[in-house]
Design an enzyme around this catalytic site. Structure first.
Site, PDB file in Angstrom:
ATOM      1  N   CYS A 140      -7.871   0.771  -4.965  1.00 50.21           N
ATOM      2  CA  CYS A 140      -8.392  -0.157  -5.035  1.00 50.21           C
ATOM      3  C   CYS A 140      -8.393  -1.127  -3.727  1.00 50.21           C
ATOM      4  O   CYS A 140      -9.038  -2.503  -3.639  1.00 50.21           O
ATOM      5  CB  CYS A 140      -7.040  -1.204  -5.927  1.00 50.21           C
ATOM      6  SG  CYS A 140      -5.506  -0.292  -5.666  1.00 50.21           S
ATOM      7  N   TYR A 141      -8.282  -0.647  -2.743  1.00 52.26           N
ATOM      8  CA  TYR A 141      -7.780  -0.926  -1.254  1.00 52.26           C
ATOM      9  C   TYR A 141      -8.022  -0.501  -0.372  1.00 52.26           C
ATOM     10  O   TYR A 141      -7.459   0.630   0.152  1.00 52.26           O
ATOM     11  CB  TYR A 141      -6.852  -1.844  -1.120  1.00 52.26           C
ATOM     12  CG  TYR A 141      -5.899  -2.934  -1.515  1.00 52.26           C
ATOM     13  CD1 TYR A 141      -6.185  -4.564  -1.459  1.00 52.26           C
ATOM     14  CD2 TYR A 141      -4.898  -2.185  -2.819  1.00 52.26           C
ATOM     15  CE1 TYR A 141      -5.530  -5.285  -2.174  1.00 52.26           C
ATOM     16  CE2 TYR A 141      -5.406  -3.798  -3.540  1.00 52.26           C
ATOM     17  CZ  TYR A 141      -5.350  -5.234  -3.187  1.00 52.26           C
ATOM     18  OH  TYR A 141      -4.781  -6.415  -4.137  1.00 52.26           O
TER      19      TYR A 141
END
Lengths: 406, 136
Positions: A140-141
């Site tokens: 997600c990052y």
């Protein structure tokens, strides 16, 4: 004659509040007497400005595209290491943080020309700050590197949040050894060459409300040139310290944890500071208004430098060795005369806390209140007082055996 | 008329190995007190002197120095206080050995008396907000 904070606020709103600084109130009460002065005066303002190491800021830089998770990564601001252990884009920077390549005390005394306190001053001055970050990358990052300029005006939130400020009284530092020593109390010359002290004395917030009868959690204050609040008692808060008959502690005692929006503060009141041979820090300006709710509260605010005593501590031996031995006790009246007599020697004194700046803070706060711009708040809870039974604990070291698992 | 002044001399590298100070004493009758010296062979030299003597001798001595290529500054120009950074805490007043930094007992502001400064630079790093600056 008891007044309430609501009544005082009503007068502030109407521009009718009578305000005096903690310096002015001394003569005012002498002229008018306690009874009359307590009826007339609504607020006494205090101030202090000096290096306060347990200070820092937290802030949110916003999300980059693609996103990066700074929490658990490493982040530098103008090469100074920030604390990246929250969510993706929240950071904390403490006043004592240093660049990795700062030589520190490898060449003693180290200069500590630029650290966390200086980054905070530059940020609040509106200067661009260089942020360099590495992270480990997640689904997600995904991003693992970030290099960008940041500026206070672009941050989502930027908050000054200090764990311990505005010490109620403090040690007076001396050096009885043969060599100059470099301490957080400044440069101390050998053989009692000088003596340094570090509070604003009669203007200092907690010395004017020694039992925390009005100052509490939620009290609105002058902080860093803007407004802030007391959030809690500060770390090492020690209300149980020995006190004089006037209630004023004779050594370091109460402390405050404070918070405020950095965006409305000013570099005049948050000054990056370098203590030779010790480290980088931040000088912070704080002013606390004291509502004159009773004669008793007024009486506390009339405390004079001559009535406030502090212990003289040897920073060459007693302090580093955590011995409670002191060289004597002196009043701030004596300290401010420029020299004191200690061990039969006349020793020149110096302050690390700026009295002219403390006066300026008390006057600024007074002006804000008189103009109706600053209303007082009712504390939502008191600070722990003498009755709280707090004991200030040293570290009880326990050796770690080789075979013991956590 | 006798005169006594503190001056900062900058020597270009070609002059570093010449006995200039000797000449000031011998040819110009000047009494000198060296307050600070930093001379590196083959590089620039810096000397802070207190020069005393008759007005006429002093002027001739300064003329001599100027003629041979020494750059001269008066001392007050070299240590400066950055007033925007000074917070008037007063930490410097016990560090300054010549009484050039003193505390006004009334206002509790720090005064800087440039005429008393010998440019020892002790205040520079002892000043917490780093308000004292060296400009050589």
């Amino acid at each position: 004659m008891a007044k309430t904070i609501q009544e005082i606020n009503e007068k502030i709103r109407q521009g009718k509040a009578v305000v005096a600084t903690a310096e002015e109130i001394i003569d005012l009460v002498k002229q008018k007497g306690t009874q009359k002065a307590a009826r007339e005066v609504d607020v006494v303002t205090t101030g202090t400005f000096g290096p306060m190491c347990s200070s820092g800021i937290y802030f949110n830089i916003g999300h980059s595209r693609p996103r990066i998770k700074l929490g658990g990564g490493r982040v530098y601001l103008n090469d100074v290491l920030a604390y990246a252990a929250f969510a993706a884009t929240d950071l904390y920077l403490g006043a004592n943080a240093l660049p990795d390549d700062d030589p520190r005390n490898r060449f003693h005394p180290g200069e500590f020309n630029y650290g966390g306190g200086h980054v905070i001053e530059d940020l609040v001055a509106g200067k661009d700050i260089r942020l360099i970050a590495t992270a480990y990358g997640t689904n997600c990052y995904p991003r693992r590197k970030l290099e960008t300029w940041i500026n206070l005006k672009d941050l989502n939130e930027a908050v000054l949040f200090n764990l311990r400020n505005a010490y109620q009284n403090y040690n007076v530092a001396a050096n009885t050894s043969e060599k100059t020593i470099y301490t957080y109390m400044g440069v101390l010359k050998p053989h009692l060459g000088n003596i340094n002290y570090a509070t604003a004395g009669q203007l200092s917030p907690l010395l004017n409300d020694p039992y925390y009868k009005t100052i509490g959690i939620g009290t609105r204050i002058f902080l860093g040139g803007g407004t802030g609040y007391i959030t809690w008692h500060g770390t090492q808060h020690n209300p149980h310290a020995p006190r004089s008959e006037n209630g004023v502690p004779r050594q370091s005692a109460g402390t405050l944890a404070v918070i405020g929006d950095l965006k409305q503060m000013s570099p005049r009141w948050l000054v990056g500071t370098s203590m030779l041979g010790y480290g980088a820090t931040l000088s912070v300006g704080i002013g606390v208004p004291i509502p004159i709710l009773s004669e008793e509260i007024l009486r506390y605010t009339t405390v004079k430098d001559e009535e406030i005593f502090a212990p003289v501590v040897d920073y060459s031996e007693a302090y580093p060795g955590r011995s409670s031995e002191i060289l004597g006790e002196v009043s701030y009246g004596e300290l401010k005369s420029g020299k004191i007599l200690i061990q039969e020697k006349e020793v020149p004194t110096a302050s690390l806390s700026s009295y002219p700046r403390a006066v300026e803070i008390a006057n600024t706060l007074k002006e804000w209140i008189m103009k109706g711009e600053f209303l007082l708040t009712e504390p939502v809870a008191p600070l722990p007082g003498v009755e709280a039974g707090i004991t200030f604990k040293p570290l009880n070291e326990r050796p770690i055996e080789d075979n013991r698992r956590i | 008329m006798a005169i006594s002044k503190r001056v900062v001399l900058h020597f270009p590298s070609r002059l570093v190995e010449q006995p200039i100070i000797y000449k000031l004493v011998k040819d110009y009758n000047l009494v000198l007190n060296i307050l600070k010296a930093s001379v590196t062979p083959k590089e620039e030299g810096l000397l802070i002197l207190e020069l005393s003597g008759a007005r006429e001798d002093y002027d001739r001595g300064i003329q001599y120095l100027t003629d041979i290529g020494v750059r001269i500054q008066s001392l007050g120009q070299n240590i400066m206080r950055n007033d925007a950074r000074c917070t008037h805490c007063g930490a410097c007043v016990v560090i300054c050995p010549t009484g050039a930094l003193t505390l006004d007992p009334k206002t509790r502001m720090v005064n800087f008396h440039e005429d008393k400064c010998t440019a020892c630079e002790l205040c520079v790093l002892a000043c917490p907000p780093r308000a004292m600056e060296v400009h050589f």
